[in-house]
Motif scaffolding. Sequence first.
Motif, PDB file in Angstrom:
ATOM      1  N   ASP A 192      36.727  42.475  62.306  1.00 14.92           N
ATOM      2  CA  ASP A 192      36.775  41.068  62.673  1.00 14.92           C
ATOM      3  C   ASP A 192      36.863  40.226  61.413  1.00 14.92           C
ATOM      4  OD1 ASP A 192      36.717  41.203  65.495  1.00 14.92           O
ATOM      5  OD2 ASP A 192      34.622  41.808  65.392  1.00 14.92           O
ATOM      6  N   TYR A 207      32.768  33.603  59.797  1.00 17.62           N
ATOM      7  CA  TYR A 207      33.067  34.930  60.354  1.00 17.62           C
ATOM      8  C   TYR A 207      33.211  34.825  61.869  1.00 17.62           C
ATOM      9  CZ  TYR A 207      28.077  35.338  61.583  1.00 17.62           C
ATOM     10  OH  TYR A 207      26.827  35.142  62.109  1.00 17.62           O
ATOM     11  N   ASN A 262      32.454  36.518  65.626  1.00 17.48           N
ATOM     12  CA  ASN A 262      31.757  37.418  66.543  1.00 17.48           C
ATOM     13  C   ASN A 262      32.685  37.751  67.706  1.00 17.48           C
ATOM     14  OD1 ASN A 262      29.198  37.825  65.452  1.00 17.48           O
ATOM     15  ND2 ASN A 262      28.382  35.925  66.309  1.00 17.48           N
ATOM     16  N   ARG A 263      32.738  38.990  68.075  1.00 15.21           N
ATOM     17  CA  ARG A 263      33.514  39.402  69.250  1.00 15.21           C
ATOM     18  C   ARG A 263      32.526  39.821  70.342  1.00 15.21           C
ATOM     19  NH1 ARG A 263      38.881  41.289  69.851  1.00 15.21           N
ATOM     20  NH2 ARG A 263      39.186  41.238  67.591  1.00 15.21           N
ATOM     21  N   LYS A 264      32.604  39.155  71.493  1.00 18.12           N
ATOM     22  CA  LYS A 264      31.637  39.398  72.558  1.00 18.12           C
ATOM     23  C   LYS A 264      32.365  39.705  73.869  1.00 18.12           C
ATOM     24  CE  LYS A 264      29.533  35.390  72.184  1.00 18.12           C
ATOM     25  NZ  LYS A 264      28.478  34.358  72.369  1.00 18.12           N
ATOM     26  N   THR A 303      37.464  40.375  75.349  1.00 20.02           N
ATOM     27  CA  THR A 303      36.384  39.803  74.558  1.00 20.02           C
ATOM     28  C   THR A 303      36.651  38.337  74.269  1.00 20.02           C
ATOM     29  OG1 THR A 303      37.453  40.505  72.490  1.00 20.02           O
ATOM     30  CG2 THR A 303      35.767  41.967  73.408  1.00 20.02           C
ATOM     31  N   GLN A 328      36.115  35.510  71.312  1.00 22.14           N
ATOM     32  CA  GLN A 328      35.936  35.485  69.865  1.00 22.14           C
ATOM     33  C   GLN A 328      35.251  34.178  69.480  1.00 22.14           C
ATOM     34  OE1 GLN A 328      39.424  37.065  67.614  1.00 22.14           O
ATOM     35  NE2 GLN A 328      40.256  37.446  69.652  1.00 22.14           N
ATOM     36  N   GLN A 329      34.108  34.320  68.864  1.00 22.73           N
ATOM     37  CA  GLN A 329      33.269  33.183  68.512  1.00 22.73           C
ATOM     38  C   GLN A 329      33.257  33.003  66.992  1.00 22.73           C
ATOM     39  OE1 GLN A 329      28.943  33.771  68.322  1.00 22.73           O
ATOM     40  NE2 GLN A 329      28.768  32.128  69.841  1.00 22.73           N
ATOM     41  N   VAL A 388      31.724  31.592  63.647  1.00 20.18           N
ATOM     42  CA  VAL A 388      30.432  31.156  63.117  1.00 20.18           C
ATOM     43  C   VAL A 388      30.655  30.632  61.699  1.00 20.18           C
ATOM     44  CG1 VAL A 388      28.086  31.858  62.528  1.00 20.18           C
ATOM     45  CG2 VAL A 388      29.224  32.865  64.514  1.00 20.18           C
TER      46      VAL A 388
END
Length: 513
Positions: free
Chosen positions: A132, A144, A146-148, A477, A479-480, A482
């Motif tokens: 990521d 960066y 986050n993949r959730k 997913t 993608q967040q 941050v």
Amino acid sequence: MSHFIPDKLPAHIRHYIDGGHADSVGGETFDVLDPVSNGNYATAAAGQKADVDRAVDAATRAFRDGPWPRLKNRERARVLNRIADAIEAREDRLAELETFDTGLPITQARGQAQRAAENFRFFADLVVAQLDDAMKVPGAQLNYVNRKPVGVAGLITPWNTPFMLESWKLAPALASGCTVVLKPAEFTPLSASLWAGIFEEAGLPRGVFNLVNGLGEEAGDALVKHPGVPLISFTGETTTGQAIFANAAPNLKGLSMELGGKSPCVVFADADLDAAIDSALFGVFSLNGERCTAGSRILVERGIYEEFCERYAARARNIVVGAPHDPATEVGALVHPEHYAKVMRYVDLGKSEGRLLAGGGRPPGLDTGNYVAPTVFADVAPDARIFQEEIFGPVVAITPFEDDAGALALANGVKYGLAAYVWTNDLVRAHTFAQGLEAGMVWLNSHNVRDLRTPFGGVKASGLGHEGGFRSLDFYTDQQAVHITLGTVHTPRFGAGPSGDAGPGRPPREERP
């Protein structure tokens, strides 16, 4: 002709919800036919809204409270590899069930277990290897991603090679940490019933996988409209895709849809003609012609047109049509009498729209079952219905072209844009022509050989979005982004007044644009 019936066929096929088999809440069922006798071999639970609600509730609990979305990628990958092992251990049984239920030749059904297992192994590897993004503004900021997992994924699958195509969706959805509700095609529910045992053996937590059988307008419709299902992956025909698009809109669902096709196979005069004929035959007559990527419009340069037609038709007439379980069979029985009737209507129509070179009806000696002789029409005009419309059976239209521009116009002259095949030994022409094609996938001097890392999907009426490789993980997913501040950040001081003084004891501050 003998009719092969596998041992220990279930008389009744049930849903699988929250780790257990279940009938429909209201007791609804539907009959399931085999395509050789067209007789009922089983009943299946016919899912309704109440059954879909139960499945979505189970999947939601498993996502919200269960371990699956919170496992490390490596831990999920181990489960996916155990799933692949369990699939391979059932290869013979799967081939028997798939051949019996779909009418696919046994030699083509045998490869489906290996392909399904490979899908799980591929995504097990990919989810561990995925990277990521991380971006840095030196001394000021670190960003960066986050993949959730999105949540409960609704998966609606077709009846051609059903088990393998179910694996295309199940593997990336599970690898991503989603929980799932699968609605398999009503024509072919038999092989899907194997998934419950496979997942239990592999140790998939309860509620992560749920299956609701039923009709598209009942179970499928309820799944698409359910507010607790944030995304739908669908493979099927274009008109159904349009209905799903409309029904998903009120809840703004994520959609990935691989729809119909009417793919061109373009053969230039400088092509390796032997190889092109082999590929063009396989591309439309394998899997009984019931394949979305079939090269069912063959466009041939005028200088080799008559030779191509003659040789192609001669081979088509020699294709072995017969019992699906016979290893000598190359084309088996179409999946269902409704589909058989549709294909035969196109065959009859084609006799007024082209020159019949092969086939054109039921093969001799096969008086029962959904058998269609491989059918070849030549001299088909570009406005003919058999040129424009998806038939999804062993029927091909051949049309001549004069030059590259004419070939491109013919290739792009339909509403679909899924796949295309180009045969030429001119390297520049091959790449230039491929760029001009309105198709999601192009094969140069090859039939449909799939690389799982590449995007799979179409343009125009052939689909919405692409899956395959990282694109599948992107779909399942969120993608967040941050953002972390590392240094002083200047913020305009609203409400501090003209001097920039925010209050007593605070010195004025210079504002910069």
